[in-house]
Enzyme design. Sequence first.
Site, PDB file in Angstrom:
ATOM      1  CE  LYS A  82     -39.936  64.561  35.658  1.00 40.10           C
ATOM      2  NZ  LYS A  82     -40.119  63.626  34.543  1.00 40.10           N
ATOM      3  CG  ASP A 118     -39.718  59.993  34.383  1.00 41.70           C
ATOM      4  OD1 ASP A 118     -40.948  59.811  34.420  1.00 41.70           O
ATOM      5  OD2 ASP A 118     -39.175  61.039  34.791  1.00 41.70           O
TER       6      ASP A 118
END
Length: 292
Positions: A82, A118
Amino acid sequence: MLQKGWGSIFDHHLYNQPALYAVIGDPVVHSMSPDIHNASFKALGIKARYESIRISKENLLEGVRTLTDKGFKGFNVTIPHKVEMVQIVDEIDPLAKKIGAINTVGVENGKLIGYNTDGPGFLKGLQQFYKQDLLKANVLIIGAGGAARAIVMTLVSNGVSRLTVANRTIEKASNLFVNCEQKGQALTINEAEACLEQFDLIINTTPIGMEPNKDKMPILLENAKQKTYVCDIIYNPLQTNLLTKALEKGCHVQNGVPMFVYQAAMSFEYWTGRKPDLEKMTEIVNTRLLQK
Ligand code: ATR
């Protein structure tokens, strides 16, 4: 920029191939993303396929190139890529830049555009169930890693101003506020436990509560007030030890399923412009986890 060759455009139109999507990470074998995305494509009549693809840390750039060469239209990014993905994309959404991590990539005219769903996925899940005024809530976040950062930056961007981060390593909790326009309080776990009654909302972002720390508690709830809202971003198990103890105290609880589902739904919308069925996605996740 990663140019799309004539070959892939030609192939796609000539043979009407499904649009390709994926989640990349290492490991990815247990990911539930293919289940919920493929079910959503099917339900909406979109000709597309979503798969999980293991790409090791060393092969990230090469792996991403292969995906674009094959004409993938988008992919999710999970552990451990990420943060590194920020260096690879051509453009990055402002919130993803603030968070410093990307979990969603769209391929548009050969360009890679990075997003982070997220944090916003967590917020949407919270807003679905938390019925108090979030802007006035006194919020405690436990943990100071990537997930905590996504949540803190998103909450700050949405006007939540009373934030405390408690972490085993207090320096990491303080660091979270360094490049953040809203300053917050950093505490050790013990310090937070001692003043827990002041918080309206407690969010666990540490892995304590899942294997191999399934029976442990990220924080002891002795001083939590009744009606505190306790959130765990863990969804496997569906009910962590923290949530069990919180229920015993009369607190409201929320597990990590809404965050997981909303982050997926937001990726799906970026790619297709269509809204997937959130209830169906939730049902798939719950069913799979209950079978375990
Ligand atoms: P993620 O990206 O999922 O947030 P991470 O960046 O590795 O994962 O962060 C994990 C967080 O959980 C960290 O805040 C970590 O605490 P430290 O900063 O002190 O390392 C916390 N954490 C992980 N395992 C822990 C444990 N056994 N006890 C207490 N805290 C733990």
